[in-house]
Enzyme design. Structure first.
Site, PDB file in Angstrom:
ATOM      1  N   GLY A 132       0.841  -1.179  -0.080  1.00 48.17           N
ATOM      2  CA  GLY A 132       0.120  -0.176  -0.093  1.00 48.17           C
ATOM      3  C   GLY A 132       0.676   1.158   0.069  1.00 48.17           C
ATOM      4  O   GLY A 132       0.312   2.383   0.601  1.00 48.17           O
ATOM      5  N   SER A 133       2.049   1.321  -0.502  1.00 47.68           N
ATOM      6  CA  SER A 133       2.626   2.545  -0.671  1.00 47.68           C
ATOM      7  C   SER A 133       2.246   3.746  -1.693  1.00 47.68           C
ATOM      8  O   SER A 133       2.025   4.627  -1.366  1.00 47.68           O
ATOM      9  CB  SER A 133       4.266   2.169  -1.011  1.00 47.68           C
ATOM     10  OG  SER A 133       4.380   1.771  -2.267  1.00 47.68           O
ATOM     11  N   ASN A 134       1.531   2.937  -2.595  1.00 47.57           N
ATOM     12  CA  ASN A 134       0.919   4.025  -3.412  1.00 47.57           C
ATOM     13  C   ASN A 134      -0.327   4.659  -2.786  1.00 47.57           C
ATOM     14  O   ASN A 134      -0.767   5.794  -2.941  1.00 47.57           O
ATOM     15  CB  ASN A 134       0.564   3.427  -4.777  1.00 47.57           C
ATOM     16  CG  ASN A 134       1.818   3.526  -5.698  1.00 47.57           C
ATOM     17  OD1 ASN A 134       2.070   4.329  -6.315  1.00 47.57           O
ATOM     18  ND2 ASN A 134       2.301   2.207  -6.096  1.00 47.57           N
ATOM     19  N   GLY A 174      -9.835  -5.198 -21.411  1.00 46.63           N
ATOM     20  CA  GLY A 174      -8.509  -5.888 -21.673  1.00 46.63           C
ATOM     21  C   GLY A 174      -7.681  -5.438 -20.363  1.00 46.63           C
ATOM     22  O   GLY A 174      -7.454  -4.145 -19.931  1.00 46.63           O
ATOM     23  N   VAL A 175      -6.666  -6.146 -20.183  1.00 44.46           N
ATOM     24  CA  VAL A 175      -5.730  -6.058 -18.899  1.00 44.46           C
ATOM     25  C   VAL A 175      -4.881  -5.219 -19.246  1.00 44.46           C
ATOM     26  O   VAL A 175      -4.249  -5.294 -20.309  1.00 44.46           O
ATOM     27  CB  VAL A 175      -5.071  -7.569 -18.410  1.00 44.46           C
ATOM     28  CG1 VAL A 175      -4.171  -7.095 -17.504  1.00 44.46           C
ATOM     29  CG2 VAL A 175      -6.271  -8.500 -18.046  1.00 44.46           C
ATOM     30  N   ASP A 176      -4.778  -3.908 -18.496  1.00 50.98           N
ATOM     31  CA  ASP A 176      -3.559  -3.020 -18.774  1.00 50.98           C
ATOM     32  C   ASP A 176      -3.560  -2.311 -19.994  1.00 50.98           C
ATOM     33  O   ASP A 176      -2.432  -2.127 -20.686  1.00 50.98           O
ATOM     34  CB  ASP A 176      -2.284  -3.537 -18.401  1.00 50.98           C
ATOM     35  CG  ASP A 176      -1.928  -4.276 -17.125  1.00 50.98           C
ATOM     36  OD1 ASP A 176      -2.619  -3.598 -16.051  1.00 50.98           O
ATOM     37  OD2 ASP A 176      -1.275  -5.247 -16.925  1.00 50.98           O
ATOM     38  N   ARG A 208      -5.721  -8.657  -8.615  1.00 50.35           N
ATOM     39  CA  ARG A 208      -6.823  -9.808  -9.074  1.00 50.35           C
ATOM     40  C   ARG A 208      -7.000  -9.217 -10.464  1.00 50.35           C
ATOM     41  O   ARG A 208      -7.340  -7.862 -10.584  1.00 50.35           O
ATOM     42  CB  ARG A 208      -8.002  -9.688  -8.087  1.00 50.35           C
ATOM     43  CG  ARG A 208      -7.604 -10.088  -6.807  1.00 50.35           C
ATOM     44  CD  ARG A 208      -7.975 -11.474  -6.214  1.00 50.35           C
ATOM     45  NE  ARG A 208      -9.166 -11.868  -6.730  1.00 50.35           N
ATOM     46  CZ  ARG A 208      -9.337 -13.493  -6.723  1.00 50.35           C
ATOM     47  NH1 ARG A 208      -8.393 -14.333  -6.354  1.00 50.35           N
ATOM     48  NH2 ARG A 208     -10.803 -13.877  -7.114  1.00 50.35           N
ATOM     49  N   HIS A 220       0.332   0.865 -13.343  1.00 46.55           N
ATOM     50  CA  HIS A 220       0.956  -0.302 -13.576  1.00 46.55           C
ATOM     51  C   HIS A 220       2.494   0.106 -13.810  1.00 46.55           C
ATOM     52  O   HIS A 220       2.731   1.176 -14.204  1.00 46.55           O
ATOM     53  CB  HIS A 220       0.382  -0.518 -15.126  1.00 46.55           C
ATOM     54  CG  HIS A 220       1.201  -1.777 -15.530  1.00 46.55           C
ATOM     55  ND1 HIS A 220       0.755  -3.162 -15.057  1.00 46.55           N
ATOM     56  CD2 HIS A 220       2.061  -2.245 -16.659  1.00 46.55           C
ATOM     57  CE1 HIS A 220       1.619  -4.061 -15.761  1.00 46.55           C
ATOM     58  NE2 HIS A 220       2.365  -3.296 -16.568  1.00 46.55           N
TER      59      HIS A 220
HETATM   60  C1  GAR Z   1       3.341  -1.085  -7.711  1.00 42.56           C
HETATM   61  O1  GAR Z   1       4.354  -1.113  -8.119  1.00 42.56           O
HETATM   62  C2  GAR Z   1       2.239  -1.183  -8.703  1.00 42.56           C
HETATM   63  O2  GAR Z   1       2.488  -0.450  -9.730  1.00 42.56           O
HETATM   64  C3  GAR Z   1       1.998  -2.521  -8.881  1.00 42.56           C
HETATM   65  O3  GAR Z   1       2.268  -3.312  -7.640  1.00 42.56           O
HETATM   66  C4  GAR Z   1       2.844  -2.253  -6.744  1.00 42.56           C
HETATM   67  C5  GAR Z   1       2.204  -2.136  -5.505  1.00 42.56           C
HETATM   68  O4  GAR Z   1       2.913  -1.587  -4.549  1.00 42.56           O
HETATM   69  N1  GAR Z   1       0.825  -3.132  -9.414  1.00 42.56           N
HETATM   70  C6  GAR Z   1       0.741  -3.856 -10.576  1.00 42.56           C
HETATM   71  O5  GAR Z   1       1.503  -4.448 -10.967  1.00 42.56           O
HETATM   72  C7  GAR Z   1      -0.522  -4.118 -10.859  1.00 42.56           C
HETATM   73  N2  GAR Z   1      -0.476  -5.257 -12.174  1.00 42.56           N
HETATM   74  P1  GAR Z   1       2.472  -0.712  -3.273  1.00 42.56           P
HETATM   75  O6  GAR Z   1       1.307  -1.816  -2.592  1.00 42.56           O
HETATM   76  O7  GAR Z   1       3.621  -0.452  -2.395  1.00 42.56           O
HETATM   77  O8  GAR Z   1       1.687   0.421  -3.787  1.00 42.56           O
END
Ligand code: GAR
Length: 192
Positions: free
Chosen positions: A13-15, A145-147, A93, A111
Site C-alpha cells: 500500500g505505498s501508492n 482488456g488487462v492494462d 486480481r 501499472h
Molecule cells: C506497484 O508497483 C504497482 O504499480 C504494482 O504493484 C505495486 C504495488 O505496490 N501494480 C501492479 O503490478 C498491477 N498489475 P504498493 O502496494 O506499495 O503500492
C-alpha cells in the site's frame, strides 16, 4: 468539488499512502475515504487505519472461483461508502467485465511499466531482459482488456548499468508515488 475515492490494494500500500496524503492537501480534488483489500493480511490495511482511513478486507478465498460474487461484495462496500472513483493500487486480481462495466470511466489503475510495453506481471524482469533503455509507470483508465485502457499519465525512469529488477522496481515505485497522486487529481478535475 472533492471526489470520494476508494483505493483497492492487495499488498504494502505505498501508492495508497501517497494517495491518502495527497488527498489531504488544501484544495485537493479528491479524498481517500476507503481502502479495500482482497487480502486480510495486506500491510496497507494497517497503514490506512493508522492514517485514520476506513480500511476493509473482503477476502476473495471464501468465494472460490466465483470472481463476480467477490466483486459484488466489494461493490456493496464501495456503494455503502458513497465512493465516486476507484483507484487500483497494487490490486493483484483480474477484474471481471461486471465490475469493469459497473465502474466504467470511474476506475483507474497504476501499472509499473511504460504501457503498452510489458502489461501483466514481472514488468521489471521483462524490461531488463528486453534491454529497454528506460522503464517507468503508467496510470490508465480500467477497461476490459488487462492494462489496456486509455493512458492518463506516465513517468519515465532510466535503466542504469548493472540494474537489477529489485533496484529498478524501487526507483519506479518512487516515480509511481509522484505520478499517481497527480494523475488522480487531474482525472478527478475532468469529471463532470
Ligand atoms: C506497484 O508497483 C504497482 O504499480 C504494482 O504493484 C505495486 C504495488 O505496490 N501494480 C501492479 O503490478 C498491477 N498489475 P504498493 O502496494 O506499495 O503500492
Amino acid at each position: 468539488m472533492t471526489r470520494r475515492v476508494a483505493v483497492l490494494i492487495s499488498g504494502a500500500g505505498s501508492n495508497m499512502a501517497a494517495l491518502i496524503e495527497a488527498g489531504r492537501v488544501a484544495d485537493a480534488p479528491f479524498e481517500v475515504v476507503l481502502v479495500l483489500s482482497n487480502k486480510p493480511d495486506a500491510g496497507g490495511l494497517a497503514l490506512a487505519r493508522a492514517a485514520g482511513v476506513e480500511a476493509v478486507a473482503v477476502d476473495h478465498r471464501p468465494f472460490g472461483k466465483d470472481r463476480e460474487a467477490h466483486e459484488r461484495a466489494l461493490d456493496a462496500v464501495l456503494t455503502e461508502a458513497g465512493v465516486e472513483v476507484v483507484a487500483l493500487a497494487g490490486y493483484m486480481r483480474l477484474l471481471t467485465p461486471w465490475l469493469v462495466r459497473r465502474w466504467e470511466g470511474r476506475m483507474i489503475n497504476i501499472h509499473p511499466s511504460l504501457l503498452p510495453l510489458h502489461p501483466g506481471l514481472d514488468t521489471h524482469v521483462r524490461a531488463l531482459a528486453a534491454g529497454d533503455a528506460e522503464a517507468g509507470c503508467t496510470v490508465h483508465l480500467v477497461t476490459e482488456g488487462v492494462d489496456e485502457g486509455p493512458i492518463l499519465g506516465q513517468a519515465r525512469v532510466p535503466v542504469v548499468a548493472g540494474d537489477t529488477p529489485e533496484g529498478l522496481s524501487q526507483r519506479v515505485l518512487a516515480a509511481e508515488h509522484m505520478l499517481y497522486p497527480q494523475a488522480l487529481a487531474d482525472f478527478c478535475r475532468t469529471l463532470a
